[in-house]
Design an enzyme around this catalytic site. Structure first.
Site, PDB file in Angstrom:
ATOM      1  N   HIS A 144      39.292  41.634  34.585  1.00  0.00           N
ATOM      2  CA  HIS A 144      38.211  41.967  33.637  1.00  0.00           C
ATOM      3  C   HIS A 144      38.525  43.243  32.858  1.00  0.00           C
ATOM      4  O   HIS A 144      37.628  44.005  32.494  1.00  0.00           O
ATOM      5  CB  HIS A 144      36.870  42.119  34.362  1.00  0.00           C
ATOM      6  CG  HIS A 144      36.428  40.893  35.090  1.00  0.00           C
ATOM      7  ND1 HIS A 144      35.777  39.844  34.469  1.00  0.00           N
ATOM      8  CD2 HIS A 144      36.564  40.534  36.392  1.00  0.00           C
ATOM      9  CE1 HIS A 144      35.529  38.899  35.355  1.00  0.00           C
ATOM     10  NE2 HIS A 144      35.997  39.282  36.526  1.00  0.00           N
ATOM     11  N   ASN A 164      30.155  35.345  36.237  1.00  0.00           N
ATOM     12  CA  ASN A 164      31.121  34.779  35.295  1.00  0.00           C
ATOM     13  C   ASN A 164      30.428  33.766  34.399  1.00  0.00           C
ATOM     14  O   ASN A 164      29.241  33.470  34.579  1.00  0.00           O
ATOM     15  CB  ASN A 164      32.271  34.096  36.048  1.00  0.00           C
ATOM     16  CG  ASN A 164      33.232  35.080  36.684  1.00  0.00           C
ATOM     17  OD1 ASN A 164      33.403  36.200  36.214  1.00  0.00           O
ATOM     18  ND2 ASN A 164      33.875  34.658  37.764  1.00  0.00           N
TER      19      ASN A 164
END
Length: 712
Positions: free
Chosen positions: A78, A151
Site C-alpha cells: 500500500h 480492500n
C-alpha cells in the site's frame, strides 16, 4: 468533567480545527529551524568567492542535513496512495447492535480521513495497474480513533497471517532484478499461488475487472474480516463491513489501463483530488452484514475464513450511514504519507473475531507504523492524533511532542491523586468481549477452512459472459509472462478445480494441454451482487466527455448537447487540434481544454462530435482524431455525433453499428447515437446521456465471443 464536555462537542470540523495549530504559512523571511533570519539561501559561505565552503555555515549544514533525512521508509504494501478528509453520518441509531457512540446520533458528523491505495507497487509506481486497492478509513470519534482498514475486494489470498510475509515476498518484484514493478505477472508470484489452493477465490477477483477500477470514486470497499458489534447489554453479533459508492461500481478495460499508465500515471489520484476540488464530493454508503452468534456455524463455510465472503443473498447488506469526502489534504507528506491505520484502533462497541488473519494484523500494523514512522509516538503526529483527550503514563521516546506537567508517571499512584485512573466500562472504558475459549495449543488449520474452491466457482458463475472473457484474458496475460511451464500447468490444474471450462480456455490461450475432465462438478450456485454488470447504472455524474471540434464548429449543436450533459452532472471537455480557443461558424469562441496531442480517449468516458462542415473536414483528415474515435469505440464507450459530425464516424473503423444516413436521420445502436436532423439534437443528447449511464456497451465485445474458439 472537562473531558466529558469535550467529547460532546465533536463534529465534522473537529479534526480540521485540531490541525489548524499545526498549519504553517510561508512567512515573510527565510529563517533557520531555530528561527534565525538568513541573508541568502543561494550561496554557501566560502573562503573567497572561488574558495572552499566553510564548515561554520550552519544554514548550509542544517538545510542539507534536513534534506538528507526527508524520506522515511515507504509502506511495505500500500505504498502508493491518495488521501482525503471528510465526514461520516449514521442514518439512525444502532444502539440495538452496538454501543459505539459514533453510530448512535444521526445529527452528528464524525470527521474521517480516508486513504485509498494500490498494494504491490512502490511509491513511484503508476496508479493504473491491475492490483488490489486498499480502502482505509480513520474515524475520529469521541471515544478515540476507530480504523476500518480494508480492500476493494471482500476476500484475501491467505487464511493465516503467518503466511503474509511469504505472500508479499512472492508478489513483489523478483529480488534478483527487482522486476516487474507493480505487477504480479511473474514466476515467483504464480509459483507461490500454484502451491496455495486457498488463494483461488482471491485470484478470481484479482483477474476480474475489479482490479482495474475506473475511479476510486466508483469502487467498493470491504472490511474483509469478520468483526463483532457489542451493545450496552453485552450482546455480541458478528459483523462484516461494506462500502458502496453512490456513483456505482465501474472499471476500465485492460487495454485502456495499460495506456493510462503512460498517458497519466497519476490517473486515480488526480481523479479523486480533482473531483473534491471541483465540489463533486465522493460519497460511499456504509453497510453491514449482521450474523447472530448462534448462527455462526449455519453456513457451508467458516465466517472466520478471510478467503470467504457471505453472499448478500444469504445475509443482506444493511445500509447504516454515509461517508462524504469533501476536503483534500494541505500537505501530502504530513497527512497522506504519515497517516497510520491499524486494525487495533477500535472503540467500545466494536471488537475482534478469532479470524487468524485478523489476529495477525493486530500485531503487524502497529509494529510497522512504529518502524516506518521511527517512533512509538507516531500517534502524536497531527494526522493521527485523536480529537478526544489522551491521558496515560507513557513518556519520552523519539519525537515526543507532549510536555507532561505531572511528576507522576506510573500507576497506581497517590501523589497525582490517582490520575489518570482506569475507566470502568460504564464510563466508557473499553472492555474486551468475554468470549468463552478452550482448546489445546496446536499449529494446525481448522477443518472448516478446508474448502478452497466452491466460492471461487460461485464468483465465476456470477459473472456475465464478457466479464468471464476478461477474466480469462487476464489469466492468459499474467501466466503468459511466466517462464516456467510447470508453474503454468499447476495453476491451470487449480483452475480446473474451480471450473473446467475456465481452465480449458486459459490453457488454450497459453498453448498448454487442456484438462480432459473436470475435477469438481460445478455446483451451479451464483450471487448476482458479485457481478459489476448488476451494479446500478443510473447516473453520469462527474463523467468526463470529450467533445471533438475544430474551428467552424456548429455552436448550436455543441452548446445544447453540452448543456444537457452538464445538467446531468457530467463534464464536457473540448478537445481540438490546437490549444487556446476555437471559433464557431457564427463567430462564437470557446476555450479548448485539451489537444489531440496532450490527451487521449482513454482519459474520457465518452465522445461527442458536433457538426460544422469545416470543423469535421479537418477532423476527418487528422489521423489522431480518427484514432481517438476508433479507440473509444474499441473500448465500448458511448459515442454521439450530430450533423456533419456523423461523417467522422463514417471514415472511422466503427463497424456493425447502425449510423444515421440520408435515409435514416436518427439512429441509436450499441451506444452509438447519431443524428443528421438539426431538430433531433435534443433527442440525441438525451439518448447519449442514457448511453453514457450504461458505462460500457459490452454487446460490441459480445459479438466477438460467438466464435468456435471462445465457445469451445
Amino acid at each position: 468533567m472537562s473531558d466529558r464536555t469535550n467529547e460532546k462537542n465533536i463534529n465534522e470540523q473537529s479534526k480540521n480545527q485540531s490541525l489548524e495549530q499545526f498549519r504553517q504559512q510561508p512567512g515573510e523571511f527565510i529563517t533557520t529551524n531555530e528561527g534565525v533570519k538568513v541573508t541568502s539561501t543561494n550561496d554557501s559561505l566560502k573562503a573567497g568567492s572561488r574558495g572552499p565552503t566553510l564548515l561554520e555555515d550552519f544554514h548550509f549544514t542544517e538545510k542539507n542535513a534536513h534534506f538528507n533525512r526527508e524520506r522515511i521508509p515507504e509502506r511495505v504494501v500500500h505504498a502508493r496512495g491518495v488521501g482525503a478528509h471528510g465526514y461520516f453520518q449514521v442514518y439512525e441509531s444502532l444502539s440495538e447492535l452496538t454501543k459505539a457512540k459514533f453510530l448512535q446520533d444521526p445529527s452528528v458528523k464524525t470527521p474521517v480521513f480516508a486513504r485509498i491505495s494500490t498494494v504491490a507497487g512502490f511509491r513511484g509506481s503508476p496508479d493504473p495497474v491491475r492490483d488490489v486497492r486498499g480502502f482505509a478509513v480513520k474515524f475520529y470519534t469521541e471515544d478515540g480513533n476507530y480504523d476500518l482498514v480494508g480492500n476493494n475486494i471482500p476476500v484475501f489470498f491467505i487464511q493465516d497471517a503467518i503466511k503474509f510475509p511469504d505472500l508479499v515476498h512472492a508478489l513483489k518484484p523478483e529480488p534478483h532484478n527487482e522486476m516487474p514493478q507493480a505487477s504480479t505477472a511473474h514466476d515467483n508470484f504464480w509459483d507461490f499461488i500454484s502451491l496455495m489452493p486457498e488463494s483461488m477465490h482471491m485470484i478470481m477477483w484479482i483477474l476480474s475487472d475489479r482490479t482495474i477500477p475506473r475511479s476510486y470514486r466508483m469502487m467498493q470497499g470491504f472490511g474483509v474480516h469478520t468483526f463483532r458489534f457489542v451493545n450496552e447489554q453485552g450482546k455480541a453479533r458478528f459483523v462484516k463491513f461494506h462500502w458502496k459508492p453512490l456513483l456505482g461500481v465501474h472499471s476500465v478495460v485492460w487495454d485502456e489501463m495499460q495506456q493510462l499508465g503512460g498517458k497519466d500515471p497519476d490517473f486515480h489520484r488526480r481523479d479523486l483530488s480533482a473531483a473534491i476540488e471541483m465540489g463533486d464530493y465522493p460519497e460511499y454508503e456504509l453497510g453491514v452484514q449482521i450474523i447472530e452468534e448462534e448462527d455462526e456455524s449455519k453456513f457451508d463455510f467458516d465466517i472466520l475464513d478471510a478467503t470467504k465472503l457471505i453472499p448478500e443473498e444469504l445475509v443482506p447488506v444493511k445500509p447504516i450511514g454515509k461517508m462524504v469526502l469533501n476536503r483534500n489534504p494541505d500537505n501530502f507528506f504530513a497527512e497522506t504519507e504519515q497517516v497510520a491505520f491499524q486494525p487495533t484502533n477500535v472503540v467500545p462497541g466494536i471488537d475482534f473475531s478469532d479470524d487468524p488473519l485478523l489476529q495477525g494484523r493486530i500485531f503487524s500494523y502497529p509494529d510497522t507504523q512504529r518502524h516506518r514512522l521511527g517512533t512509538a509516538n507516531f500517534e502524536n503526529l497531527p494526522i493521527n492524533k485523536p480529537v478526544c483527550p489522551v491521558h496515560n503514563d507513557q513518556r519520552d521516546g523519539f519525537s515526543q511532542y507532549n510536555i507532561p506537567t505531572s511528576k507522576v508517571n506510573y500507576f497506581p499512584n497517590s501523589l497525582g491523586g490517582g490520575c489518570p485512573m482506569a475507566a470502568p466500562e460504564n464510563m466508557g472504558g473499553f472492555a474486551h468481549y468475554m468470549e468463552k475459549m478452550q482448546g489445546q495449543k496446536v499449529r494446525e488449520r481448522s477443518q472448516s477452512f478446508s474448502d478452497h474452491f466452491s466460492q471461487a466457482t460461485l464468483f465465476w458463475n456470477s459473472l456475465s459472459a464478457v466479464e468471464k472473457e476478461h477474466l480469462v484474458k487476464a489469466a492468459q496475460f499474467e501466466l503468459g509472462k511466466v517462464m516456467h511451464k510447470e508453474v503454468k500447468e499447476r495453476v491451470v490444474g487449480l483452475f480446473n478445480h474451480v471450473e473446467h471450462e475456465f481452465a480449458k480456455r486459459v490453457a488454450m490461450g497459453l498453448g498448454l494441454p487442456t484438462p480432459t475432465k473436470e475435477v469438481i462438478p460445478n455446483h451451479g450456485k451464483s450471487s448476482p451482487a458479485l457481478s459489476m454488470e448488476n451494479q446500478p447504472k443510473n447516473s453520469i455524474q462527474t463523467r468526463q466527455i470529450a467533445v471533438l471540434a475544430n474551428d467552424a464548429f456548429n455552436s448550436q449543436e455543441l452548446m445544447r448537447v453540452k448543456q444537457v450533459l452538464e445538467a446531468e452532472g457530467a463534464k464536457a471537455k473540448i478537445v481540438s487540434k490546437f490549444g487556446g480557443t476555437i471559433k464557431s461558424v457564427d463567430g462564437k469562441e470557446i476555450e479548448v481544454d485539451g489537444t489531440l496531442l496532450t490527451t487521449a480517449s482513454v482519459l474520457f468516458d465518452a465522445v461527442y462530435i458536433p457538426g460544422g462542415e469545416k470543423s469535421v473536414a479537418s477532423l476527418k483528415s487528422d489521423d489522431d482524431a480518427i484514432h481517438f474515435v476508433n479507440e473509444a469505440f474499441k473500448h465500448c464507450k458511448a459515442i454521439a455525433a450530430t450533423g456533419e459530425g456523423v461523417d467522422l464516424l463514417m471514415v472511422s473503423n466503427i463497424k456493425g453499428v447502425n449510423i444515421a444516413d440520408s435515409q435514416q436521420k436518427f439512429a441509436s445502436d450499441q451506444g452509438v447515437v447519431t443524428s443528421r436532423n438539426p431538430g433531433d439534437v435534443e433527442k440525441t443528447a438525451k439518448e447519449f446521456v442514457s448511453a453514457i449511464a450504461q458505462h460500457r456497451h459490452w454487446i460490441r465485445e459480445q459479438k466477438k465471443l460467438d466464435t468456435p474458439m471462445m465457445s469451445a
